[in-house]
Design a protein around this motif. Structure first.
Motif, PDB file in Angstrom:
ATOM      1  N   PRO A 174       0.831  -1.201   0.000  1.00 13.74           N
ATOM      2  CA  PRO A 174       0.000   0.000   0.000  1.00 13.74           C
ATOM      3  C   PRO A 174       0.873   1.262   0.000  1.00 13.74           C
ATOM      4  O   PRO A 174       1.944   1.286   0.619  1.00 13.74           O
ATOM      5  CB  PRO A 174      -0.799  -0.111   1.295  1.00 13.74           C
ATOM      6  CG  PRO A 174       0.114  -0.868   2.212  1.00 13.74           C
ATOM      7  CD  PRO A 174       0.869  -1.836   1.342  1.00 13.74           C
ATOM      8  N   TYR A 175       0.414   2.267  -0.671  1.00 17.28           N
ATOM      9  CA  TYR A 175       1.153   3.525  -0.786  1.00 17.28           C
ATOM     10  C   TYR A 175       1.553   4.076   0.579  1.00 17.28           C
ATOM     11  O   TYR A 175       2.674   4.560   0.768  1.00 17.28           O
ATOM     12  CB  TYR A 175       0.290   4.540  -1.545  1.00 17.28           C
ATOM     13  CG  TYR A 175       0.770   5.970  -1.443  1.00 17.28           C
ATOM     14  CD1 TYR A 175       1.852   6.415  -2.188  1.00 17.28           C
ATOM     15  CD2 TYR A 175       0.127   6.881  -0.593  1.00 17.28           C
ATOM     16  CE1 TYR A 175       2.293   7.735  -2.092  1.00 17.28           C
ATOM     17  CE2 TYR A 175       0.558   8.186  -0.493  1.00 17.28           C
ATOM     18  CZ  TYR A 175       1.637   8.609  -1.240  1.00 17.28           C
ATOM     19  OH  TYR A 175       2.069   9.911  -1.132  1.00 17.28           O
TER      20      TYR A 175
ATOM     21  N   ILE B  94       0.907   4.484   8.859  1.00 14.01           N
ATOM     22  CA  ILE B  94       0.893   3.061   8.474  1.00 14.01           C
ATOM     23  C   ILE B  94       2.343   2.589   8.403  1.00 14.01           C
ATOM     24  O   ILE B  94       3.034   2.795   7.403  1.00 14.01           O
ATOM     25  CB  ILE B  94       0.173   2.844   7.139  1.00 14.01           C
ATOM     26  CG1 ILE B  94      -1.260   3.365   7.215  1.00 14.01           C
ATOM     27  CG2 ILE B  94       0.195   1.368   6.762  1.00 14.01           C
ATOM     28  CD1 ILE B  94      -2.122   2.701   8.273  1.00 14.01           C
ATOM     29  N   THR B  95       2.796   1.980   9.484  1.00 10.46           N
ATOM     30  CA  THR B  95       4.214   1.601   9.589  1.00 10.46           C
ATOM     31  C   THR B  95       4.421   0.102   9.763  1.00 10.46           C
ATOM     32  O   THR B  95       5.553  -0.345   9.941  1.00 10.46           O
ATOM     33  CB  THR B  95       4.873   2.337  10.768  1.00 10.46           C
ATOM     34  OG1 THR B  95       4.164   2.020  11.977  1.00 10.46           O
ATOM     35  CG2 THR B  95       4.850   3.843  10.544  1.00 10.46           C
ATOM     36  N   GLN B  96       3.323  -0.673   9.719  1.00  9.30           N
ATOM     37  CA  GLN B  96       3.426  -2.126   9.811  1.00  9.30           C
ATOM     38  C   GLN B  96       2.801  -2.746   8.563  1.00  9.30           C
ATOM     39  O   GLN B  96       1.947  -2.144   7.906  1.00  9.30           O
ATOM     40  CB  GLN B  96       2.725  -2.647  11.071  1.00  9.30           C
ATOM     41  CG  GLN B  96       3.345  -2.157  12.362  1.00  9.30           C
ATOM     42  CD  GLN B  96       2.694  -2.768  13.604  1.00  9.30           C
ATOM     43  OE1 GLN B  96       1.869  -3.679  13.514  1.00  9.30           O
ATOM     44  NE2 GLN B  96       3.071  -2.278  14.766  1.00  9.30           N
TER      45      GLN B  96
ATOM     46  N   THR C  22       1.148  -6.151  14.477  1.00 10.55           N
ATOM     47  CA  THR C  22       0.597  -6.290  15.836  1.00 10.55           C
ATOM     48  C   THR C  22      -0.412  -5.205  16.184  1.00 10.55           C
ATOM     49  O   THR C  22      -1.181  -5.367  17.122  1.00 10.55           O
ATOM     50  CB  THR C  22       1.743  -6.255  16.860  1.00 10.55           C
ATOM     51  OG1 THR C  22       2.454  -5.012  16.751  1.00 10.55           O
ATOM     52  CG2 THR C  22       2.704  -7.421  16.644  1.00 10.55           C
ATOM     53  N   ASP C  23      -0.406  -4.107  15.443  1.00 12.02           N
ATOM     54  CA  ASP C  23      -1.284  -2.985  15.770  1.00 12.02           C
ATOM     55  C   ASP C  23      -2.188  -2.699  14.576  1.00 12.02           C
ATOM     56  O   ASP C  23      -1.728  -2.210  13.541  1.00 12.02           O
ATOM     57  CB  ASP C  23      -0.446  -1.747  16.104  1.00 12.02           C
ATOM     58  CG  ASP C  23      -1.289  -0.591  16.622  1.00 12.02           C
ATOM     59  OD1 ASP C  23      -2.516  -0.589  16.388  1.00 12.02           O
ATOM     60  OD2 ASP C  23      -0.710   0.328  17.234  1.00 12.02           O
TER      61      ASP C  23
ATOM     62  N   VAL D  52      -1.681  -0.629  10.203  1.00  5.42           N
ATOM     63  CA  VAL D  52      -1.595  -1.511   9.043  1.00  5.42           C
ATOM     64  C   VAL D  52      -2.811  -1.314   8.146  1.00  5.42           C
ATOM     65  O   VAL D  52      -3.901  -0.999   8.631  1.00  5.42           O
ATOM     66  CB  VAL D  52      -1.486  -2.990   9.485  1.00  5.42           C
ATOM     67  CG1 VAL D  52      -2.759  -3.456  10.163  1.00  5.42           C
ATOM     68  CG2 VAL D  52      -1.132  -3.886   8.315  1.00  5.42           C
ATOM     69  N   GLU D  53      -2.625  -1.478   6.838  1.00  2.00           N
ATOM     70  CA  GLU D  53      -3.733  -1.492   5.888  1.00  2.00           C
ATOM     71  C   GLU D  53      -3.907  -2.928   5.404  1.00  2.00           C
ATOM     72  O   GLU D  53      -3.057  -3.455   4.687  1.00  2.00           O
ATOM     73  CB  GLU D  53      -3.455  -0.554   4.710  1.00  2.00           C
ATOM     74  CG  GLU D  53      -3.522   0.917   5.098  1.00  2.00           C
ATOM     75  CD  GLU D  53      -3.436   1.841   3.894  1.00  2.00           C
ATOM     76  OE1 GLU D  53      -3.288   1.331   2.763  1.00  2.00           O
ATOM     77  OE2 GLU D  53      -3.510   3.057   4.078  1.00  2.00           O
TER      78      GLU D  53
END
Length: 482
Positions: free
Chosen positions: A356-357, A367-369, A375-376, A380-381
């Motif tokens: 994902p962009y 959005i860092t996972q 885990t969060d 996440v997307e």
């Protein structure tokens, strides 16, 4: 059955297995018994077919079985020693073929491997070649076969395509030491984005000799390492707008540029591939293309192929890479047209993957996972996880690879969030999964590296020293194909 290579066999009464090594210039002699032998153990036919002799030495009755419809022999059974004439019909396919024949005498048998080279298709007479086509040393493989030799590649981004000069976007001059490091890390190909608009005659799009020579120098850094090169025309200031208003001018410029590039690199072998464009779209318009936009973009692909082929020489057989609209997988499947070509099965389609962009490219996103290890749920997307990767690459396989058009995943990656704890682990997951999924589906993955070693960069190497910056991330890329 055991495969045996045979040369000179001396008939004798003794009937025990043996293996004799000859001089370095001879093949290995092998036999199960001294009164039954077959030579040679391997036969390779040229693509146009022909005849070869199979020597069968036996004191008893023997038979030949196996082979394929394209193979025949003068006699399939006899008694005693014979010279059997093997015939192969012409291979009219651009893929090599092989078969095996088995010669049996009593309770003993020999397998002989029979192979035939692929046809090198003759270019169509519909195009006027500036130089007579020359297939010498060019590959006879189909594009799909040829691409399958490349497990993973690396992008020399933000260097030769930098507007204003090679070092204008923060990278040092490209060095042989850097390319040597790329090879040592395990990459097998280098994609070289190039901005060609360094003109000695701007009105007529004549490329400076010094710039052409510099690009060639870098190309040779790669080829001298026995790697593949994919060299394109990159963004180059954005002159390649896919609109009816710009179509004629852009196609003229493409034709002139690729004719010059083709002429300069005409004598290079098959490991140099040309790619016509990069991420063609109307500037800053990321919507699905209108009929106008994709129709014009398809015309750019056709112009590129025609321009390169018309130069002749080895370019009449060179593998060429075209692109879908904005290299977007959905737009490519929905709107791309495979250009007409004067030679069969020499085209590849290029797409890019940054889904994902918000994880891959957006430095301002939370959005860092990514992936199944996330885990969060707030970071996440879920729409662009592993199953999305699989689906997209499977679609490219079905729509292009299975139809004889190889697929290059010309760019993929995710920015470094060096200030976010734990981010690198998800980046590793992303790299590894996309690389593996691409390889599984037959796409050639080529990691995007822009040389930026800081926050939000893509660099995997220090371009000044050649040092690997992230060994674990590197393993996630290159260890996948080990």
């Amino acid at each position: 059955m055991k495969l045996l290579k045979l040369t000179f066999v001396f008939l004798a009464v003794i009937a025990i297995p043996f293996l004799v090594s000859c001089s370095d210039d001879d093949e290995v002699v092998a036999s199960k018994s001294l009164d039954f032998s077959v030579y040679p153990g391997e036969i390779d036919f040229a693509s146009n077919g022909g005849n070869n002799v199979l020597n069968i030495n036996s004191s008893e009755a023997w038979t030949i079985e196996g082979g394929g419809e394209w193979l025949s022999w003068s006699e399939g059974s006899a008694e005693g020693s014979k010279k059997v004439n093997l015939s192969a019909s012409q291979n009219q396919d651009t893929i090599s073929r092989s078969s095996m024949v088995t010669i049996t005498s009593g309770d003993q048998s020999f397998d002989v491997n029979i192979s035939q080279q692929a046809m090198v298709p003759e270019p169509s007479d519909e195009i006027v070649f500036a130089v007579e086509p020359d297939s010498t040393d060019m590959s006879e493989m189909s594009a799909v076969e040829f691409a399958s030799q490349i497990d993973i590649g690396w992008n020399l981004g933000n260097s030769l395509e930098a507007i204003g000069g090679e070092t204008e976007w923060g990278n040092p001059m490209v060095s042989k030491r850097l390319i040597d490091s790329v090879k040592a890390a395990g990459f097998e190909a280098v994609r070289i984005p190039v901005a060609w608009s360094k003109f000695s005659d701007e009105a007529n799009y004549v490329i400076q000799d010094s710039w052409m020579d510099r690009v060639e120098e870098v190309v040779n850094y790669v080829l001298d390492n026995d790697m593949y090169v994919i060299m394109n025309i990159h963004w180059d200031g954005g002159w390649m707008q896919p609109t009816y208003a710009d179509q004629d001018e852009v196609n003229e410029r493409l034709d002139i540029l690729w004719t010059q590039i083709g002429n300069h690199f005409m004598d290079y072998g098959p490991k140099l591939l040309f790619a016509g464009t990069n991420e063609v779209m109307v500037e800053n318009n990321y919507n699905a293309p209108t009929e106008e936009f994709y129709t014009v973009q398809n015309s750019f692909n056709q112009t590129f192929v025609d321009a390169v082929r018309s130069t002749g020489g080895k370019n009449a057989y060179r593998y060429l890479v075209v692109q879908g609209f904005n290299t977007n997988i959905d737009h490519t499947i929905n709107f791309a047209e495979i250009p007409d070509d004067v030679v069969e099965e020499r085209l590849m389609m290029e797409v890019h993957y940054y889904d994902p962009y918000n994880f891959a490219l957006n430095a301002d996103s939370n959005i860092t996972q990514w992936g199944s290890n996330a885990t969060d749920p707030n970071k996440v997307e879920t729409w662009a996880n592993e199953s999305h990767v699989d689906q997209q690459f499977q679609r490219m396989k079905t729509n292009f690879i299975d139809q004889g058009v190889a697929v290059i995943l010309g760019e993929y990656g995710a920015i470094a969030r060096t200030k976010i704890s734990g981010h690198q682990a998800y980046r590793e997951d992303y790299f590894e999964y996309i690389t593996q999924a691409a390889q599984t589906n037959g796409l050639v993955p080529i990691y995007w590296d822009n040389g930026d070693m800081g926050q939000n960069g893509f660099a995997m190497f220090n371009r000044n020293t050649g040092e690997t910056l992230y060994p674990d991330l590197m393993d996630a890329l290159v260890e996948t194909n080990q």
